[in-house]
Design a protein around this motif. Sequence first.
Motif, PDB file in Angstrom:
ATOM      1  N   THR A 273       0.819  -1.209   0.000  1.00 10.28           N
ATOM      2  CA  THR A 273       0.000   0.000   0.000  1.00 10.28           C
ATOM      3  C   THR A 273       0.853   1.260   0.000  1.00 10.28           C
ATOM      4  O   THR A 273       2.036   1.248   0.330  1.00 10.28           O
ATOM      5  N   THR A 274       0.188   2.362  -0.366  1.00 13.16           N
ATOM      6  CA  THR A 274       0.708   3.701  -0.126  1.00 13.16           C
ATOM      7  C   THR A 274      -0.256   4.379   0.838  1.00 13.16           C
ATOM      8  O   THR A 274      -1.468   4.409   0.599  1.00 13.16           O
ATOM      9  N   ASP A 275       0.263   4.902   1.927  1.00 13.52           N
ATOM     10  CA  ASP A 275      -0.554   5.497   2.979  1.00 13.52           C
ATOM     11  C   ASP A 275      -0.187   6.965   3.112  1.00 13.52           C
ATOM     12  O   ASP A 275       0.981   7.309   3.305  1.00 13.52           O
ATOM     13  N   VAL A 475       7.348   2.395 -14.177  1.00 16.27           N
ATOM     14  CA  VAL A 475       7.783   3.432 -13.239  1.00 16.27           C
ATOM     15  C   VAL A 475       7.012   4.721 -13.485  1.00 16.27           C
ATOM     16  O   VAL A 475       6.629   5.422 -12.534  1.00 16.27           O
ATOM     17  N   ASP A 476       6.765   5.070 -14.741  1.00 18.68           N
ATOM     18  CA  ASP A 476       5.966   6.262 -15.042  1.00 18.68           C
ATOM     19  C   ASP A 476       4.547   6.122 -14.487  1.00 18.68           C
ATOM     20  O   ASP A 476       3.967   7.092 -13.982  1.00 18.68           O
ATOM     21  N   THR A 482       0.859   7.513  -7.842  1.00 20.91           N
ATOM     22  CA  THR A 482       1.251   8.099  -6.554  1.00 20.91           C
ATOM     23  C   THR A 482       0.878   9.578  -6.512  1.00 20.91           C
ATOM     24  O   THR A 482       0.369  10.073  -5.496  1.00 20.91           O
ATOM     25  N   SER A 483       1.106  10.284  -7.600  1.00 17.43           N
ATOM     26  CA  SER A 483       0.767  11.711  -7.657  1.00 17.43           C
ATOM     27  C   SER A 483      -0.726  11.923  -7.450  1.00 17.43           C
ATOM     28  O   SER A 483      -1.149  12.818  -6.700  1.00 17.43           O
ATOM     29  N   LEU A 484      -1.541  11.102  -8.092  1.00 22.66           N
ATOM     30  CA  LEU A 484      -2.987  11.242  -7.951  1.00 22.66           C
ATOM     31  C   LEU A 484      -3.433  10.885  -6.529  1.00 22.66           C
ATOM     32  O   LEU A 484      -4.363  11.501  -6.000  1.00 22.66           O
ATOM     33  N   THR A 485      -2.770   9.914  -5.911  1.00 27.74           N
ATOM     34  CA  THR A 485      -3.079   9.565  -4.515  1.00 27.74           C
ATOM     35  C   THR A 485      -2.803  10.749  -3.590  1.00 27.74           C
ATOM     36  O   THR A 485      -3.605  11.059  -2.692  1.00 27.74           O
ATOM     37  N   LEU A 486      -1.681  11.426  -3.803  1.00 25.42           N
ATOM     38  CA  LEU A 486      -1.345  12.597  -2.991  1.00 25.42           C
ATOM     39  C   LEU A 486      -2.327  13.740  -3.233  1.00 25.42           C
ATOM     40  O   LEU A 486      -2.762  14.416  -2.296  1.00 25.42           O
ATOM     41  N   TYR A 542      11.301   5.991  -6.245  1.00 32.03           N
ATOM     42  CA  TYR A 542      10.187   6.512  -7.036  1.00 32.03           C
ATOM     43  C   TYR A 542       9.813   7.968  -6.733  1.00 32.03           C
ATOM     44  O   TYR A 542       9.273   8.659  -7.603  1.00 32.03           O
ATOM     45  N   TYR A 543      10.059   8.457  -5.511  1.00 29.42           N
ATOM     46  CA  TYR A 543       9.457   9.713  -5.097  1.00 29.42           C
ATOM     47  C   TYR A 543      10.094  10.993  -5.650  1.00 29.42           C
ATOM     48  O   TYR A 543       9.413  12.004  -5.745  1.00 29.42           O
TER      49      TYR A 543
END
Length: 667
Positions: A273-275, A475-476, A482-486, A542-543
Amino acid sequence: MAILLGVDTGGTYTDAVLMRDEAQVIASSKALTTRSDLAIGVTEAVRAVLTQSSIAPGEIALASLSTTLATNALVEGQGGRVALIYIGFPTGDLERNGVAEAVNGDPLLVLSGGHSHAGSEAAPLDVAALDRFLADLEPVSGFAVASQFATRNPAHELEAARIITARTGVPVTCSHQLSARLNGPKRAVTAVLNARLIGMIDALIGRAQAGLIDLGIDAPLMVVRGDGALMSAEQARARPIETILSGPAASIVGARWLTGTEEALVSDIGGTTTDVALLRDGRPALDPDGARVGGFRTMVEAVAMRTSGLGGDSQVHPLREGLAGGVILGPRRVLPVALIAQETPDLVHATLDAQLRATAPGEYDASFVRAVSGQPSNGLNPRDALLLERIGTGLQPLGAVIRNRIDKSALRRLVDRGLVQLAGATPSDAAHVLGRVDVWDGAAAQKALTLIARKRSGSGQRLATDAAALANMIVDQMTEQTSLTLLESAFAEEVPGFDTSPSELVGNKLLHAGLNHHRGLLAFDTWLNIDVVGLGAAARCYYPAVGKRLGCRMVLPEHSDVANAIGAVVGRVTIRRIGTMTSPAAGQFRVHLESGPEDFTSPDEALDHLETLLRAQAKSEVMQAGAEGIQITVWREVNSAPVEAREIIVEAQITVEASGRPRIATH
């Protein structure tokens, strides 16, 4: 000065840190998590930090554990087979409130009984129906009992639990013991999930304790709750649902300790997950509606956090429809091919080589399956049991065990039960192909991505020209998701200013035009106007690209890869207890207790009695949890209504919080 040990068991890695008091990280280490025996990863990681630091096991004064096990299990739909006893509710509540979805086909009994809002019995408990249900029930790993208005009077939940325990000896979760708030169906969902997790968390804590003892560590063991506070191992075993978001909550506490920042989005990427959570004024906010994990809204008090099924080991799904092609990631975690090739090299490479020699891509190329040892398989239907037997005890190419569509459905059910694990292409494999990491078998990752790249999009074109091109595509896509999650997390904090939901806002074409810095007759720019603290072993991989995509400052602190383990040892032990007083009639003030309602003629007398009981309960539990230097804080919330020119108390709630630092062992 005290030596403190923090351990975090994630889906892929188990992390360990040694700290001197709360001021200095002495050593840190990672070990692979072994799902079938979590003590292996705990023991290896702890042994490594002991070796690095030359600290003797007997010097450790406190051990604390955070875990993503409960969170991952709910996100992936896993857990034990349970039975729900649903008392006094209309049958229609099952579908309207998500209860049936949480039960997910497991045994369910709708039983007459329950109480009124005032705590009076609405109907007698149907004990005979409960006895018949238990007599015909196939084995389950746990029971959940939820009764209408049990927080006003828990008598029927307690009686049902007593009967179940006497008949079966299986653990029982009563909904009123998890939350003092109303909303019975929501409490029922929480109780079902707690019952589903009991076996998992009990095994984790038991094996972790055994592993520490084998190393010579006899210090008290604490567990991180979902709100970042600590609880005793015994309390965690009884209420495992409170450990959902334990790992992410520990990461927020760790992020604050590592950076000293007052305001930032904290994003923790793990294997599954990404939290994401907001740190404001140096403290994480709690979710007022209860933690939401895996699509379920619970009544667990936890950090306000958005959890998405996106991690370094997320399954890569080629987009076969549409002309453009591409990939999507998650939400299910699979074992990376590079990892299983390191464990079983001959089989994996032989299979991949044979698939590469085929003239056309196969449906199950670069996919493997294996059974999870030690998991109870009771209650399986014949089709699922047959497939599990076919999978056997070792690693198998997926194409060797799946023979038809029925097998596909059976496989999904076995994965959901946690009985088997899938392996396939992941972002971790892509990182190996691109040379960003080199910890597992990069050659196997190269072969796996070469096979996936051969698959065709809707236009008939190859998905990618080669493994490297596909790795960059993966990776893209990780950067984009991840960007949309943030962004969705940021919108969630500001959503009162918008008329649409965060997910709808993230999908808006104008927002994407702004991210891409559109220039035409109109110019659009979108950026994230807050720092992001990136945590997790994969964050440095990745970040940086995510920070560039969002136009924000990306903070990647030292020890960010073990922030969860750090957060596990710098928190406080905290117990909150909530009680309610109602006024069912003029001059009558009713306190709702575990032993049943008690009536008083004075509101002050009733509230004072309730506060005295809650203080004693909270203090006793926080002491049992291993706290010292205890501080108690009390909040009273009184709701009143005007009646004939004077205010009459309708309902009141008292919250008592007892907290202290964990008591450390002295040697």
